[in-house]
Scaffold this active site. Structure first.
Site, PDB file in Angstrom:
ATOM      1  N   MET A  88       0.786  -1.233   0.000  1.00  0.00           N
ATOM      2  CA  MET A  88       0.000   0.000   0.000  1.00  0.00           C
ATOM      3  C   MET A  88       0.825   1.293   0.000  1.00  0.00           C
ATOM      4  O   MET A  88       0.247   2.371   0.070  1.00  0.00           O
ATOM      5  CB  MET A  88      -0.967  -0.002   1.187  1.00  0.00           C
ATOM      6  CG  MET A  88      -1.941  -1.156   1.156  1.00  0.00           C
ATOM      7  SD  MET A  88      -2.809  -1.269  -0.435  1.00  0.00           S
ATOM      8  CE  MET A  88      -3.632  -2.855  -0.295  1.00  0.00           C
ATOM      9  N   HIS A 105      -3.596  -4.519  -9.588  1.00  0.00           N
ATOM     10  CA  HIS A 105      -4.613  -3.590  -9.109  1.00  0.00           C
ATOM     11  C   HIS A 105      -5.994  -4.213  -9.334  1.00  0.00           C
ATOM     12  O   HIS A 105      -6.255  -4.752 -10.411  1.00  0.00           O
ATOM     13  CB  HIS A 105      -4.493  -2.257  -9.867  1.00  0.00           C
ATOM     14  CG  HIS A 105      -5.375  -1.205  -9.298  1.00  0.00           C
ATOM     15  ND1 HIS A 105      -5.064  -0.502  -8.147  1.00  0.00           N
ATOM     16  CD2 HIS A 105      -6.591  -0.753  -9.695  1.00  0.00           C
ATOM     17  CE1 HIS A 105      -6.040   0.331  -7.881  1.00  0.00           C
ATOM     18  NE2 HIS A 105      -6.985   0.217  -8.799  1.00  0.00           N
TER      19      HIS A 105
HETATM   20  C1  GAR Z   1      -5.547  -7.324  -3.967  1.00  0.00           C
HETATM   21  O1  GAR Z   1      -6.863  -7.393  -4.423  1.00  0.00           O
HETATM   22  C2  GAR Z   1      -4.745  -6.316  -4.778  1.00  0.00           C
HETATM   23  O2  GAR Z   1      -5.184  -6.196  -6.098  1.00  0.00           O
HETATM   24  C3  GAR Z   1      -5.029  -5.049  -4.008  1.00  0.00           C
HETATM   25  O3  GAR Z   1      -4.976  -5.414  -2.668  1.00  0.00           O
HETATM   26  C4  GAR Z   1      -5.484  -6.759  -2.541  1.00  0.00           C
HETATM   27  C5  GAR Z   1      -4.542  -7.526  -1.652  1.00  0.00           C
HETATM   28  O4  GAR Z   1      -5.090  -8.779  -1.356  1.00  0.00           O
HETATM   29  N1  GAR Z   1      -4.054  -4.034  -4.335  1.00  0.00           N
HETATM   30  C6  GAR Z   1      -4.370  -2.751  -4.437  1.00  0.00           C
HETATM   31  O5  GAR Z   1      -5.479  -2.316  -4.202  1.00  0.00           O
HETATM   32  C7  GAR Z   1      -3.215  -1.856  -4.889  1.00  0.00           C
HETATM   33  N2  GAR Z   1      -3.676  -0.541  -5.181  1.00  0.00           N
HETATM   34  P1  GAR Z   1      -4.192  -9.936  -0.739  1.00  0.00           P
HETATM   35  O6  GAR Z   1      -3.437  -9.348   0.472  1.00  0.00           O
HETATM   36  O7  GAR Z   1      -5.176 -10.966  -0.309  1.00  0.00           O
HETATM   37  O8  GAR Z   1      -3.258 -10.414  -1.796  1.00  0.00           O
END
Ligand code: GAR
Length: 195
Positions: A88, A105
């Site tokens: 993040m 994303h």
């Molecule tokens: C995922 O859906 C990813 O695409 C998103 O955070 C989530 C993490 O999930 N990323 C963003 O929003 C980046 N801007 P996870 O911890 O279960 O992999």
């Protein structure tokens, strides 16, 4: 390059994507997941990493933006590719300049991207706008949030009865399927270039 392609995964939270990548490359002759990096010492992704016997490295905001600690650690690990998987923080310029970095994303960029657009915030915005479709974007990372070259997009429907959670689940499935495959393709290219 005769050795494996070394990747570093950066994650801030649960780490389901990190786990999908760890699982996919568990027995790989091409890719070695060297270490999981996190800004959050309590992130569940660190437990997932340990269950795969992977090294972990955590750092503070001060260390990330004002010191070379993370940079040196990546160099020491001979990292060829950095994979952001639910990470993040904006990546400092020095890392962008020295490493190949990709991100995933949970929407169809350039829509629903930029600072503050992450995780459930994205799905809430997509639902608020009554979009009929959403999806995932895998892209190169540059100095701005979500603005690097797009490598892959995959679509899914948004259903009238969707909640942020049900949409997130559909998106996660797409992510878990396509992120490892995209990493594999990049690793093949890197190995070919280095050989
Ligand atoms: C995922 O859906 C990813 O695409 C998103 O955070 C989530 C993490 O999930 N990323 C963003 O929003 C980046 N801007 P996870 O911890 O279960 O992999």
């Amino acid at each position: 390059m005769s050795r494996k392609i070394n990747i570093a995964i950066f994650a801030s939270g649960s780490g389901t994507n990190a786990q999908a990548i760890l699982e996919y490359f568990k027995e790989s002759n091409l890719v070695e997941v060297k270490c999981i990096y996190s800004n959050n010492p309590n992130a569940f992704v660190l437990q997932r990493a340990r269950s795969y016997d992977k090294a972990t490295f955590t750092f503070s905001k001060e260390e990330f933006y004002k010191t070379d600690k993370v940079f040196q650690h990546l160099r020491h690990n001979q990292i060829d590719l950095i994979v952001l998987a639910g990470f993040m923080w904006l990546v400092p310029e020095k890392l962008v300049e020295h490493f190949e970095i990709i991100n995933i994303h949970p929407a169809l960029l350039p829509s629903y991207g930029g600072k503050g657009m992450y995780g459930h915030h994205v799905h809430e915005a997509v639902l608020a706008n009554q979009e009929k479709k959403s999806g995932i974007t895998i892209h190169m990372v540059n100095k701005e949030y979500d603005k690097g070259e797009i490598l892959l997009q995959e679509l899914c429907p948004v259903l009238p009865e969707d909640t942020p959670d049900s949409l997130a689940e559909r998106i996660h499935k797409l992510e878990h399927e396509h992120y490892p495959l995209t990493i594999e393709k990049i690793a093949q290219k890197l190995r070919f270039q280095g050989s």
